[in-house]
Design a protein around this motif. Structure first.
Motif, PDB file in Angstrom:
ATOM      1  N   GLU A  13       0.793  -1.219   0.000  1.00  0.00           N
ATOM      2  CA  GLU A  13       0.000   0.000   0.000  1.00  0.00           C
ATOM      3  C   GLU A  13       0.833   1.280   0.000  1.00  0.00           C
ATOM      4  O   GLU A  13       0.727   2.107  -0.901  1.00  0.00           O
ATOM      5  CB  GLU A  13      -0.975  -0.003   1.194  1.00  0.00           C
ATOM      6  N   ARG A  14       1.677   1.461   1.008  1.00  0.00           N
ATOM      7  CA  ARG A  14       2.402   2.726   1.163  1.00  0.00           C
ATOM      8  C   ARG A  14       3.372   2.978   0.018  1.00  0.00           C
ATOM      9  O   ARG A  14       3.387   4.065  -0.579  1.00  0.00           O
ATOM     10  CB  ARG A  14       3.155   2.726   2.492  1.00  0.00           C
ATOM     11  N   ASP A  15       4.204   1.959  -0.302  1.00  0.00           N
ATOM     12  CA  ASP A  15       5.275   2.146  -1.271  1.00  0.00           C
ATOM     13  C   ASP A  15       4.958   1.556  -2.636  1.00  0.00           C
ATOM     14  O   ASP A  15       5.827   1.536  -3.514  1.00  0.00           O
ATOM     15  CB  ASP A  15       6.567   1.522  -0.736  1.00  0.00           C
ATOM     16  N   GLY A  16       3.735   1.085  -2.825  1.00  0.00           N
ATOM     17  CA  GLY A  16       3.325   0.530  -4.105  1.00  0.00           C
ATOM     18  C   GLY A  16       2.143   1.279  -4.678  1.00  0.00           C
ATOM     19  O   GLY A  16       2.289   2.135  -5.552  1.00  0.00           O
ATOM     20  N   HIS A  17       0.953   0.954  -4.193  1.00  0.00           N
ATOM     21  CA  HIS A  17      -0.249   1.590  -4.726  1.00  0.00           C
ATOM     22  C   HIS A  17      -0.216   3.113  -4.563  1.00  0.00           C
ATOM     23  O   HIS A  17      -0.560   3.849  -5.495  1.00  0.00           O
ATOM     24  CB  HIS A  17      -1.491   1.022  -4.047  1.00  0.00           C
ATOM     25  N   ARG A  18       0.160   3.605  -3.391  1.00  0.00           N
ATOM     26  CA  ARG A  18       0.175   5.055  -3.166  1.00  0.00           C
ATOM     27  C   ARG A  18       1.094   5.744  -4.170  1.00  0.00           C
ATOM     28  O   ARG A  18       0.733   6.780  -4.747  1.00  0.00           O
ATOM     29  CB  ARG A  18       0.621   5.365  -1.730  1.00  0.00           C
ATOM     30  N   VAL A  19       2.259   5.181  -4.386  1.00  0.00           N
ATOM     31  CA  VAL A  19       3.210   5.758  -5.340  1.00  0.00           C
ATOM     32  C   VAL A  19       2.636   5.745  -6.754  1.00  0.00           C
ATOM     33  O   VAL A  19       2.761   6.724  -7.511  1.00  0.00           O
ATOM     34  CB  VAL A  19       4.546   4.989  -5.279  1.00  0.00           C
ATOM     35  N   ALA A  20       1.978   4.640  -7.126  1.00  0.00           N
ATOM     36  CA  ALA A  20       1.395   4.542  -8.467  1.00  0.00           C
ATOM     37  C   ALA A  20       0.222   5.507  -8.634  1.00  0.00           C
ATOM     38  O   ALA A  20       0.041   6.090  -9.715  1.00  0.00           O
ATOM     39  CB  ALA A  20       0.947   3.107  -8.735  1.00  0.00           C
ATOM     40  N   PHE A  21      -0.592   5.689  -7.597  1.00  0.00           N
ATOM     41  CA  PHE A  21      -1.665   6.690  -7.668  1.00  0.00           C
ATOM     42  C   PHE A  21      -1.075   8.080  -7.905  1.00  0.00           C
ATOM     43  O   PHE A  21      -1.538   8.830  -8.774  1.00  0.00           O
ATOM     44  CB  PHE A  21      -2.473   6.692  -6.371  1.00  0.00           C
ATOM     45  N   ASN A  22      -0.055   8.422  -7.137  1.00  0.00           N
ATOM     46  CA  ASN A  22       0.531   9.755  -7.269  1.00  0.00           C
ATOM     47  C   ASN A  22       1.174   9.949  -8.643  1.00  0.00           C
ATOM     48  O   ASN A  22       1.098  11.049  -9.216  1.00  0.00           O
ATOM     49  CB  ASN A  22       1.547   9.992  -6.151  1.00  0.00           C
ATOM     50  N   ALA A  23       1.805   8.919  -9.183  1.00  0.00           N
ATOM     51  CA  ALA A  23       2.373   9.007 -10.531  1.00  0.00           C
ATOM     52  C   ALA A  23       1.266   9.240 -11.558  1.00  0.00           C
ATOM     53  O   ALA A  23       1.453   9.969 -12.541  1.00  0.00           O
ATOM     54  CB  ALA A  23       3.138   7.723 -10.859  1.00  0.00           C
ATOM     55  N   THR A  24       0.110   8.623 -11.320  1.00  0.00           N
ATOM     56  CA  THR A  24      -1.026   8.800 -12.227  1.00  0.00           C
ATOM     57  C   THR A  24      -1.552  10.230 -12.166  1.00  0.00           C
ATOM     58  O   THR A  24      -1.832  10.843 -13.208  1.00  0.00           O
ATOM     59  CB  THR A  24      -2.142   7.802 -11.870  1.00  0.00           C
ATOM     60  N   PHE A  25      -1.697  10.765 -10.974  1.00  0.00           N
ATOM     61  CA  PHE A  25      -2.184  12.140 -10.846  1.00  0.00           C
ATOM     62  C   PHE A  25      -1.253  13.114 -11.563  1.00  0.00           C
ATOM     63  O   PHE A  25      -1.700  14.054 -12.219  1.00  0.00           O
ATOM     64  CB  PHE A  25      -2.323  12.519  -9.371  1.00  0.00           C
ATOM     65  N   GLU A  26       0.044  12.883 -11.438  1.00  0.00           N
ATOM     66  CA  GLU A  26       1.007  13.732 -12.127  1.00  0.00           C
ATOM     67  C   GLU A  26       0.886  13.562 -13.640  1.00  0.00           C
ATOM     68  O   GLU A  26       0.923  14.548 -14.399  1.00  0.00           O
ATOM     69  CB  GLU A  26       2.425  13.387 -11.671  1.00  0.00           C
ATOM     70  N   HIS A  27       0.714  12.326 -14.087  1.00  0.00           N
ATOM     71  CA  HIS A  27       0.616  12.022 -15.513  1.00  0.00           C
ATOM     72  C   HIS A  27      -0.585  12.713 -16.155  1.00  0.00           C
ATOM     73  O   HIS A  27      -0.479  13.232 -17.271  1.00  0.00           O
ATOM     74  CB  HIS A  27       0.525  10.509 -15.707  1.00  0.00           C
ATOM     75  N   VAL A  28      -1.737  12.710 -15.454  1.00  0.00           N
ATOM     76  CA  VAL A  28      -2.956  13.293 -16.044  1.00  0.00           C
ATOM     77  C   VAL A  28      -3.065  14.786 -15.758  1.00  0.00           C
ATOM     78  O   VAL A  28      -3.994  15.446 -16.234  1.00  0.00           O
ATOM     79  CB  VAL A  28      -4.218  12.553 -15.557  1.00  0.00           C
ATOM     80  N   GLY A  29      -2.138  15.328 -14.967  1.00  0.00           N
ATOM     81  CA  GLY A  29      -2.086  16.763 -14.768  1.00  0.00           C
ATOM     82  C   GLY A  29      -3.070  17.335 -13.777  1.00  0.00           C
ATOM     83  O   GLY A  29      -3.498  18.487 -13.922  1.00  0.00           O
ATOM     84  N   VAL A  30      -3.426  16.540 -12.737  1.00  0.00           N
ATOM     85  CA  VAL A  30      -4.297  17.088 -11.695  1.00  0.00           C
ATOM     86  C   VAL A  30      -3.455  17.421 -10.467  1.00  0.00           C
ATOM     87  O   VAL A  30      -2.420  16.804 -10.213  1.00  0.00           O
ATOM     88  CB  VAL A  30      -5.436  16.116 -11.311  1.00  0.00           C
ATOM     89  N   ASP A  31      -3.911  18.420  -9.746  1.00  0.00           N
ATOM     90  CA  ASP A  31      -3.167  18.920  -8.587  1.00  0.00           C
ATOM     91  C   ASP A  31      -3.503  18.082  -7.363  1.00  0.00           C
ATOM     92  O   ASP A  31      -4.337  18.459  -6.534  1.00  0.00           O
ATOM     93  CB  ASP A  31      -3.528  20.391  -8.356  1.00  0.00           C
TER      94      ASP A  31
END
Length: 253
Positions: A13-31
């Motif tokens: 969760e902490r170092d896997g899914h959370r990191v991938a969620f944050n990478a996705t938010f950055e990729h799609v350009g949401v704050d």
């Protein structure tokens, strides 16, 4: 024996899914960036798409110029989630998320002893299969009797639906079936399905109520590796430095 995936097969969760969620938010350009504390709150929501959709307040939608139509939002979330799953699966393939202590040992012992094994998870199936393969290798992962994941049932944990489906797929007797979970949502889902449950907690779930669990441990442990700390024991198991297959069998007594 039925395993949850995230937090059970690996500490994802902490170092896997959370990191991938944050990478996705950055990729799609949401704050948006979820801290560890933010993600602890999001873990109360079962399912990755559901966690993403929870941010779509009118204010967030307006600030980030996102669609307001529910259908368009659902399509957008599905796209985000596909990207997130690909990022996460690559992290697993790169070896960034090793199995939790005892998982490889217990699955190997259970398969060799002829137990039926399944995974029941709210995560996307590609993510689950990647973690399972990383933990036990392709041959043993393919030998699982069922892998149930993602949107295979309409109501996610803490609803019991996925465990009821697992019982049907396995043709299993409730009284002879044990669930390995890590969270209260999973514990409630298992016990609502009439199943006994062992909790292997992590940093996000250690302080959650666990009164319904037959055994609560910090991990399954491994000889010569991380040892097991028993936090609660309401059954017949008597684990020492690590949990054995016999201990898990005794949890059904």
């Amino acid at each position: 024996m039925i395993f949850d995936c995230d937090g059970v097969l690996a500490d994802t969760e902490r170092d896997g899914h959370r990191v991938a969620f944050n990478a996705t938010f950055e990729h799609v350009g949401v704050d948006l960036h979820w801290s560890e504390a933010d993600y602890a709150t999001k873990l109360q929501i079962a399912g990755g798409k559901e966690r993403m959709a929870s941010v779509l307040t009118p204010e967030f939608v307006a600030e980030n110029h996102l669609p307001t139509d529910p259908g368009a939002q659902a399509e957008m979330i599905a796209d985000w989630h596909r990207y997130k799953t690909a990022r996460y699966t690559q992290m697993v393939a790169d070896g960034a998320l090793p199995p939790r202590p005892g998982i490889t040992r217990i699955i190997t012992a259970a398969q060799d002893a002829g137990w039926q094994l399944a995974v029941a998870s709210t995560s996307a199936e590609p993510s689950v299969r990647a973690i399972l393969t990383q933990a036990v290798g392709p041959r043993r992962a393919e030998a699982f009797d069922a892998v149930l994941a993602g949107d295979v049932v309409p109501a996610k944990k803490p609803a019991p639906d996925i465990y009821q489906l697992a019982l049907e797929r396995l043709g299993a007797d409730r009284s002879r079936t044990l669930v390995i979970e890590d969270s209260r949502n999973g514990l409630l889902a298992a016990t609502a399905a009439g199943l006994r449950c062992v909790l292997t907690v992590n940093g996000y779930t250690r302080d959650e109520p666990n009164d319904e669990a037959v055994l609560v441990v910090t991990s399954l442990g491994d000889p010569g590796g991380e040892t097991t700390l028993v936090l609660a024991n309401r059954g017949q198991a008597r684990p020492d430095a690590f949990v054995t297959l016999a201990d898990l069998r005794n949890c059904l007594e």
